[in-house]
Design an enzyme around this catalytic site. Structure first.
Site, short mmCIF file in Angstrom:
data_model
loop_
_atom_site.label_atom_id
_atom_site.label_comp_id
_atom_site.label_asym_id
_atom_site.label_seq_id
_atom_site.Cartn_x
_atom_site.Cartn_y
_atom_site.Cartn_z
N ASN A 92 33.57 17.11 -36.48
CA ASN A 92 33.14 16.01 -37.38
C ASN A 92 33.16 14.79 -36.54
O ASN A 92 34.24 14.07 -36.47
CB ASN A 92 34.21 16.10 -38.53
CG ASN A 92 34.12 14.72 -39.67
OD1 ASN A 92 32.94 14.18 -39.52
ND2 ASN A 92 35.02 14.66 -40.19
N LYS A 104 32.13 12.06 -37.63
CA LYS A 104 32.25 10.79 -38.60
C LYS A 104 31.17 9.64 -38.18
O LYS A 104 30.00 10.29 -37.88
CB LYS A 104 33.77 10.36 -38.24
CG LYS A 104 34.88 11.25 -38.64
CD LYS A 104 36.12 11.15 -38.60
CE LYS A 104 37.05 11.94 -38.67
NZ LYS A 104 38.48 11.37 -39.33
N HIS A 162 35.49 15.55 -47.74
CA HIS A 162 36.53 15.13 -46.90
C HIS A 162 37.47 14.16 -47.25
O HIS A 162 37.13 13.26 -48.18
CB HIS A 162 35.56 14.56 -45.53
CG HIS A 162 36.61 14.23 -44.29
ND1 HIS A 162 37.61 13.02 -44.14
CD2 HIS A 162 36.69 15.04 -43.31
CE1 HIS A 162 37.85 13.31 -43.07
NE2 HIS A 162 37.68 14.23 -42.24
N GLU A 209 38.53 11.47 -46.18
CA GLU A 209 37.89 9.90 -46.44
C GLU A 209 36.89 9.77 -47.27
O GLU A 209 36.97 8.32 -47.93
CB GLU A 209 37.67 9.74 -44.66
CG GLU A 209 38.34 9.78 -43.92
CD GLU A 209 37.97 10.20 -42.47
OE1 GLU A 209 36.81 10.20 -42.04
OE2 GLU A 209 38.97 10.31 -41.60
N GLU A 253 42.78 20.48 -44.54
CA GLU A 253 43.29 19.10 -43.76
C GLU A 253 44.42 18.35 -44.52
O GLU A 253 43.96 17.62 -45.41
CB GLU A 253 42.00 18.15 -43.50
CG GLU A 253 40.70 19.09 -43.08
CD GLU A 253 39.89 18.20 -42.37
OE1 GLU A 253 39.66 17.92 -41.10
OE2 GLU A 253 39.13 17.14 -42.88
N GLY A 294 43.56 12.03 -37.95
CA GLY A 294 43.48 10.76 -37.11
C GLY A 294 44.71 10.19 -36.68
O GLY A 294 44.76 8.97 -36.29
N SER A 350 44.31 16.35 -36.31
CA SER A 350 44.64 15.90 -34.97
C SER A 350 44.62 17.27 -34.11
O SER A 350 45.64 17.53 -33.30
CB SER A 350 46.10 15.17 -35.08
OG SER A 350 45.82 14.07 -35.51
C1 PEP Z 1 38.49 15.26 -39.42
O1 PEP Z 1 38.16 14.20 -39.59
O2 PEP Z 1 38.12 16.12 -40.23
C2 PEP Z 1 39.69 15.63 -38.63
C3 PEP Z 1 40.58 16.59 -38.61
O3 PEP Z 1 40.10 14.45 -37.58
P1 PEP Z 1 41.18 14.47 -36.44
O4 PEP Z 1 40.80 15.65 -35.65
O5 PEP Z 1 40.77 13.24 -35.79
O6 PEP Z 1 42.45 14.38 -36.79
#
Ligand code: PEP
Length: 249
Positions: A9, A11, A95, A97, A167, A173, A212
């Site tokens: 992803n 972003k 997601h 976000e 998630e 992040g 992460s």
């Molecule tokens: C994501 O945005 O779906 C995500 C898992 O981000 P990160 O791996 O940076 O935590």
């Protein structure tokens, strides 16, 4: 037997130059990825370019969001049919976000999920709890509410062509990863919730972990029985790191 899947992803990151270089790097190393299916989700404006660069490759591409409408006067929105026009495979839906910065409700996410499937694409349905919800012991309740919004409107059959991504919001992040045990616990809960309606569909649906994930922690998370790969944010922006994660899946 479920095939593992790793999706990047990206972003709101990238430029024509950086995406070309990232994709060249991924394409160069993809032959070493033995088991996992691999996908990348750029920002909308780069989808056409990514589709061109990945033509003939085993790497799939997708989008990070979609409209809940088919077409019309919805300034700034992108329809699922438009994503199908550019041969997207996946669309990330719900997601954290989108849910927490843009206030998308589970009902809206379910509408988007339906539009993605109607266009012949595969939704990657993201679910996950906030830190305060985990600390209050509400993880399963939150995840069940997010899943049930889709289950009750689209039905269990719809999960024959869907991917779920667990998630935990506190892990996205932040550099904080769920332990493999924490991930497995929620993944098993999700599978069991689906199995109450159809054990076969529950057994075949891919459930990715996101939050992460890095090359250094991917293998221990992916070895858990209900973890079928990952949705990767920050670490998907470096070809070597992303490829190492793909190899671990
Ligand atoms: C994501 O945005 O779906 C995500 C898992 O981000 P990160 O791996 O940076 O935590």
């Amino acid at each position: 037997m479920r095939q593992s899947l790793v999706v990047g992803n990206w972003k709101m990151h990238g430029s024509t130059a950086s995406i070309e270089s990232l994709l060249n790097g991924i394409k160069q190393g993809i032959a070493q990825v033995q088991r996992a299916q691999v996908g990348v989700c750029p920002s909308f404006v780069y989808i056409q370019m990514v589709a061109e660069l990945l033509k003939g490759s085993v790497i799939r591409w997708g989008a990070q969001n979609v409209s809940n409408e088919d077409s019309g006067a919805f300034t700034g929105e992108v329809a699922a049919s438009m994503l199908a026009d550019f041969s997207c495979t996946y669309v990330i839906i719900g997601h954290s976000e989108r849910r927490h910065i843009y206030g998308e409700s589970s009902a809206l996410v379910a509408q988007k999920y339906a539009k993605v499937q109607a266009a012949g694409l595969t939704p990657i349905l993201c679910v996950g709890e906030l830190l305060n919800e985990r600390e209050a012991g509400q993880t399963e309740q939150v995840v069940a509410e997010q899943l049930n919004a889709v289950l009750t409107t689209q039905g269990i059959e719809s999960f024959k062509n869907a991917v779920i991504a667990y998630e935990p919001v506190w892990a996205i992040g932040t550099g904080k990863t769920a332990t493999p045990e924490q991930a497995q616990e929620v993944h098993a809960f999700i599978r069991q919730l689906l199995a109450q309606q159809d054990a076969n569909i529950a057994a075949q649906v891919q459930i990715l972990y996101g939050g992460s994930v890095k090359a250094s922690n991917a293998a221990e998370i992916f070895q858990k029985p209900d973890v079928d790969g990952g949705l990767i944010g920050g670490a998907a922006l470096k070809a070597d790191e992303f490829l190492a994660i793909c190899q671990a899946a």
